[in-house]
Design an enzyme around this catalytic site. Structure first.
Site, PDB file in Angstrom:
ATOM      1  N   SER A 178      -6.129   4.078  -5.782  1.00 18.00           N
ATOM      2  CA  SER A 178      -7.353   4.698  -5.880  1.00 18.00           C
ATOM      3  C   SER A 178      -7.737   5.591  -6.329  1.00 18.00           C
ATOM      4  O   SER A 178      -9.324   5.158  -7.040  1.00 18.00           O
ATOM      5  CB  SER A 178      -6.819   5.496  -4.099  1.00 18.00           C
ATOM      6  OG  SER A 178      -5.833   6.265  -4.559  1.00 18.00           O
ATOM      7  N   LYS A 221      -4.969   3.447  -0.328  1.00 13.46           N
ATOM      8  CA  LYS A 221      -6.901   3.152   0.957  1.00 13.46           C
ATOM      9  C   LYS A 221      -6.950   4.249   1.528  1.00 13.46           C
ATOM     10  O   LYS A 221      -8.521   4.371   1.130  1.00 13.46           O
ATOM     11  CB  LYS A 221      -5.993   1.726   1.814  1.00 13.46           C
ATOM     12  CG  LYS A 221      -6.032   0.615   0.996  1.00 13.46           C
ATOM     13  CD  LYS A 221      -7.300   0.200   0.172  1.00 13.46           C
ATOM     14  CE  LYS A 221      -6.356  -1.350  -1.090  1.00 13.46           C
ATOM     15  NZ  LYS A 221      -7.933  -1.914  -1.723  1.00 13.46           N
TER      16      LYS A 221
END
Length: 331
Positions: A178, A221
């Site tokens: 990320s 995520k």
């Protein structure tokens, strides 16, 4: 015969229109290391739409990837809808875990050199594979890009339940999966043309429980999707660039097979999704081409689901509890 001729004409017109959709645009796809993942499929769809392709490849996989390209191992996978071959203008070594050489811990540099050369006498930081250096190299080589694709993810403890995940494993998953997107945009946005687009790849585990998808990857995520919205505002206001993420369904890629239960997830999707078919990488690639094109000029900060509709389901209809319901099924 007239119908066949008309169909052939339509196909040619659609192919021609698609070729010009991204004509004159340049794309950098981070995370391409073979020819069977979503990164490769996105590169092909962008190329089919007329974009020039640059890729960033994880350093340990770089030699194998480049030699496979040179030896023609990927030629069949490079075939575009019009019969031509996708051309990759340049491949850059990329390690998105670190922003720049000074961020790399000295012990890691020492261990890397020991592994490659057996020992060192003088330590000099000469690594040049982070987003900052790669963005600088792309600027020097090409001046600017229009499309940035983040196809990177790694969770060293992905097979562990969250409760058994170490702090280092958890943070490593967030860093590689990320924050790497934040870093890429930070360094590439200044060399992106106004009106450009950035795309990442996420997964439904960000908002639903997927047992077996552990090691902090579900959290990574979720962070990626939240960051997509914030970055859409910040980068949109500052650079006039759109930022979206594609929540893709399961694919039998080499990376996914490393998780260990990808076949079960595909079977589950086939049994429960509104569209009972196996998702293809090309379908995700085509969605990315749309999001990168002027056709989506007002779409930003969005999570776009490309999963045969599985995200819309509240229950698994393959459960025995529904066996008496008249639910249509493919035979």
């Amino acid at each position: 015969m007239a119908v066949k001729s008309y169909d052939f004409y339509c196909i040619n017109v659609q192919s021609a229109e698609r070729q010009h959709l991204l004509a004159g645009k340049r794309a950098f796809i981070a995370g391409v290391a073979d020819d069977n993942g979503y990164g490769w499929a996105i590169a092909k769809s962008l190329a089919a739409a007329g974009a020039e392709i640059l890729v960033g490849t994880w350093v340990p996989a770089l030699n194998i990837f480049e030699s496979s390209l040179i030896r023609g191992k990927f030629d069949e996978s490079c075939i575009l809808p019009d019969g031509s071959l996708m051309e990759i203008t340049k491949v850059y070594p990329l390690d998105a875990v670190y922003d720049c050489p000074k961020d790399v811990p000295e012990d890691e540099v020492v261990e890397s050199v020991k592994k490659d050369f057996g020992g060192i006498d003088i330590l000099v930081h000469s690594l040049a594979n982070g987003p900052e250096e790669v963005a600088g190299s792309v600027k020097k080589d090409f001046g600017s890009i229009d499309i940035l694709v983040h196809s990177l993810a790694n969770g060293p403890e992905v097979s562990k339940p969250l409760l058994e995940t170490s702090r280092n494993g958890y943070l490593a998953a967030l860093s590689a999966s990320s924050y790497s997107f934040v870093s890429l945009l930070k360094h590439f946005a200044p060399i992106m043309n106004p009106g450009g687009a950035s795309i990442s790849l996420t997964y439904i585990a960000s908002e639903r429980i997927i047992p077996g998808y552990g090691g902090g990857m579900s959290s990574a995520k979720a962070a990626l999707e939240s960051d997509t919205q914030v970055l859409a505002f910040e980068v949109g206001r500052k650079h006039k660039i759109r930022v979206n993420t594609i929540s893709a369904g399961p694919l039998r890629s080499r990376a996914a097979k490393a998780i260990g239960f990808i076949d079960m997830m595909i079977d589950y999707s086939l049994a429960n999704a509104p569209l009972q078919k196996e998702l293809s990488a090309e379908e995700v690639g085509n969605a990315a081409a749309f999001l990168a094109s002027p056709l989506s000029s007002a779409i930003t900060g969005a999570v776009v689901y490309v999963d045969n509709g599985l995200n819309a389901m509240g229950v698994g209809v393959d459960s025995p509890i529904f066996e008496n319901l008249d639910i249509p099924k493919d035979k």
